[in-house]
Design a protein around this motif. Structure first.
Motif, PDB file in Angstrom:
ATOM      1  N   ILE A  57      75.653 -36.071  19.000  1.00 12.09           N
ATOM      2  CA  ILE A  57      76.913 -36.076  19.747  1.00 12.09           C
ATOM      3  C   ILE A  57      77.968 -35.267  19.005  1.00 12.09           C
ATOM      4  O   ILE A  57      78.714 -34.487  19.613  1.00 12.09           O
ATOM      5  CB  ILE A  57      77.379 -37.521  19.991  1.00 12.09           C
ATOM      6  CG1 ILE A  57      76.405 -38.229  20.944  1.00 12.09           C
ATOM      7  CG2 ILE A  57      78.796 -37.566  20.543  1.00 12.09           C
ATOM      8  CD1 ILE A  57      76.627 -39.719  21.060  1.00 12.09           C
ATOM      9  N   SER A  58      78.038 -35.418  17.700  1.00 12.61           N
ATOM     10  CA  SER A  58      79.009 -34.662  16.901  1.00 12.61           C
ATOM     11  C   SER A  58      78.742 -33.165  16.981  1.00 12.61           C
ATOM     12  O   SER A  58      79.670 -32.354  17.104  1.00 12.61           O
ATOM     13  CB  SER A  58      78.960 -35.109  15.443  1.00 12.61           C
ATOM     14  OG  SER A  58      79.305 -36.453  15.324  1.00 12.61           O
ATOM     15  N   GLU A  59      77.482 -32.785  16.927  1.00  9.69           N
ATOM     16  CA  GLU A  59      77.128 -31.366  17.022  1.00  9.69           C
ATOM     17  C   GLU A  59      77.491 -30.812  18.400  1.00  9.69           C
ATOM     18  O   GLU A  59      78.026 -29.701  18.513  1.00  9.69           O
ATOM     19  CB  GLU A  59      75.641 -31.172  16.747  1.00  9.69           C
ATOM     20  CG  GLU A  59      75.209 -29.713  16.745  1.00  9.69           C
ATOM     21  CD  GLU A  59      73.722 -29.551  16.472  1.00  9.69           C
ATOM     22  OE1 GLU A  59      73.245 -28.421  16.569  1.00  9.69           O
ATOM     23  OE2 GLU A  59      73.061 -30.560  16.168  1.00  9.69           O
ATOM     24  N   SER A  60      77.220 -31.571  19.454  1.00  6.22           N
ATOM     25  CA  SER A  60      77.568 -31.137  20.804  1.00  6.22           C
ATOM     26  C   SER A  60      79.073 -31.003  20.953  1.00  6.22           C
ATOM     27  O   SER A  60      79.566 -30.063  21.584  1.00  6.22           O
ATOM     28  CB  SER A  60      77.036 -32.133  21.837  1.00  6.22           C
ATOM     29  OG  SER A  60      75.643 -32.182  21.781  1.00  6.22           O
ATOM     30  N   LYS A  61      79.811 -31.932  20.383  1.00  9.73           N
ATOM     31  CA  LYS A  61      81.276 -31.886  20.452  1.00  9.73           C
ATOM     32  C   LYS A  61      81.807 -30.672  19.692  1.00  9.73           C
ATOM     33  O   LYS A  61      82.727 -29.970  20.174  1.00  9.73           O
ATOM     34  CB  LYS A  61      81.846 -33.171  19.863  1.00  9.73           C
ATOM     35  CG  LYS A  61      83.325 -33.252  19.834  1.00  9.73           C
ATOM     36  CD  LYS A  61      83.888 -33.506  21.210  1.00  9.73           C
ATOM     37  CE  LYS A  61      85.391 -33.750  21.088  1.00  9.73           C
ATOM     38  NZ  LYS A  61      86.023 -33.732  22.371  1.00  9.73           N
ATOM     39  N   GLU A  62      81.213 -30.357  18.558  1.00 14.19           N
ATOM     40  CA  GLU A  62      81.635 -29.206  17.778  1.00 14.19           C
ATOM     41  C   GLU A  62      81.354 -27.904  18.500  1.00 14.19           C
ATOM     42  O   GLU A  62      82.129 -26.951  18.430  1.00 14.19           O
ATOM     43  CB  GLU A  62      80.930 -29.208  16.420  1.00 14.19           C
ATOM     44  CG  GLU A  62      81.405 -28.110  15.490  1.00 14.19           C
ATOM     45  CD  GLU A  62      80.752 -28.201  14.128  1.00 14.19           C
ATOM     46  OE1 GLU A  62      80.364 -27.143  13.595  1.00 14.19           O
ATOM     47  OE2 GLU A  62      80.624 -29.326  13.619  1.00 14.19           O
ATOM     48  N   ASN A  63      80.244 -27.849  19.229  1.00 15.37           N
ATOM     49  CA  ASN A  63      79.870 -26.630  19.958  1.00 15.37           C
ATOM     50  C   ASN A  63      80.451 -26.594  21.352  1.00 15.37           C
ATOM     51  O   ASN A  63      80.090 -25.740  22.150  1.00 15.37           O
ATOM     52  CB  ASN A  63      78.339 -26.525  20.026  1.00 15.37           C
ATOM     53  CG  ASN A  63      77.720 -26.331  18.673  1.00 15.37           C
ATOM     54  OD1 ASN A  63      78.328 -25.780  17.763  1.00 15.37           O
ATOM     55  ND2 ASN A  63      76.495 -26.798  18.510  1.00 15.37           N
ATOM     56  N   ASN A  64      81.370 -27.525  21.670  1.00 13.81           N
ATOM     57  CA  ASN A  64      82.040 -27.612  22.979  1.00 13.81           C
ATOM     58  C   ASN A  64      81.064 -27.752  24.154  1.00 13.81           C
ATOM     59  O   ASN A  64      81.306 -27.244  25.227  1.00 13.81           O
ATOM     60  CB  ASN A  64      82.965 -26.426  23.200  1.00 13.81           C
ATOM     61  CG  ASN A  64      84.142 -26.438  22.261  1.00 13.81           C
ATOM     62  OD1 ASN A  64      84.656 -27.517  21.938  1.00 13.81           O
ATOM     63  ND2 ASN A  64      84.558 -25.279  21.810  1.00 13.81           N
ATOM     64  N   ILE A  65      79.967 -28.438  23.916  1.00 14.31           N
ATOM     65  CA  ILE A  65      79.006 -28.712  24.981  1.00 14.31           C
ATOM     66  C   ILE A  65      79.455 -29.935  25.768  1.00 14.31           C
ATOM     67  O   ILE A  65      79.226 -30.032  26.968  1.00 14.31           O
ATOM     68  CB  ILE A  65      77.589 -28.910  24.417  1.00 14.31           C
ATOM     69  CG1 ILE A  65      77.115 -27.601  23.766  1.00 14.31           C
ATOM     70  CG2 ILE A  65      76.620 -29.365  25.489  1.00 14.31           C
ATOM     71  CD1 ILE A  65      75.809 -27.713  23.022  1.00 14.31           C
ATOM     72  N   ILE A  66      80.139 -30.827  25.113  1.00 20.14           N
ATOM     73  CA  ILE A  66      80.625 -32.039  25.798  1.00 20.14           C
ATOM     74  C   ILE A  66      81.980 -31.756  26.384  1.00 20.14           C
ATOM     75  O   ILE A  66      82.857 -31.242  25.823  1.00 20.14           O
ATOM     76  CB  ILE A  66      80.701 -33.235  24.817  1.00 20.14           C
ATOM     77  CG1 ILE A  66      79.320 -33.611  24.366  1.00 20.14           C
ATOM     78  CG2 ILE A  66      81.386 -34.415  25.466  1.00 20.14           C
ATOM     79  CD1 ILE A  66      79.275 -34.779  23.390  1.00 20.14           C
TER      80      ILE A  66
END
Length: 66
Positions: A57-66
């Motif tokens: 989730i943190s990685e997705s948030k960092e990559n603006n996927i969420i």
């Protein structure tokens, strides 16, 4: 400290309630062997899921996927 005192208090309380020491010890063993693990199982599952999912989730948030 409470882990040391807890079995003594519970078995003595059951003995005061009229249950024999042997039966009180047996019932305490049943509770600690079956009931406590069943009560802790949902927490184990959610903790395992959170450990596995938080990095994704943190990685997705960092990559603006969420």
């Amino acid at each position: 400290m409470i882990g040391i005192i807890q079995p003594i208090l519970i078995t003595q309380s059951l003995a005061l309630a009229g249950i024999g020491t042997a039966l009180a010890t047996k019932q305490y063993g049943i509770v600690m062997g079956y009931a406590i693990p069943l009560m802790l199982l949902p927490g184990f599952v959610t903790n395992s899921l959170s450990i596995a999912l938080v990095p994704a989730i943190s990685e997705s948030k960092e990559n603006n996927i969420i």
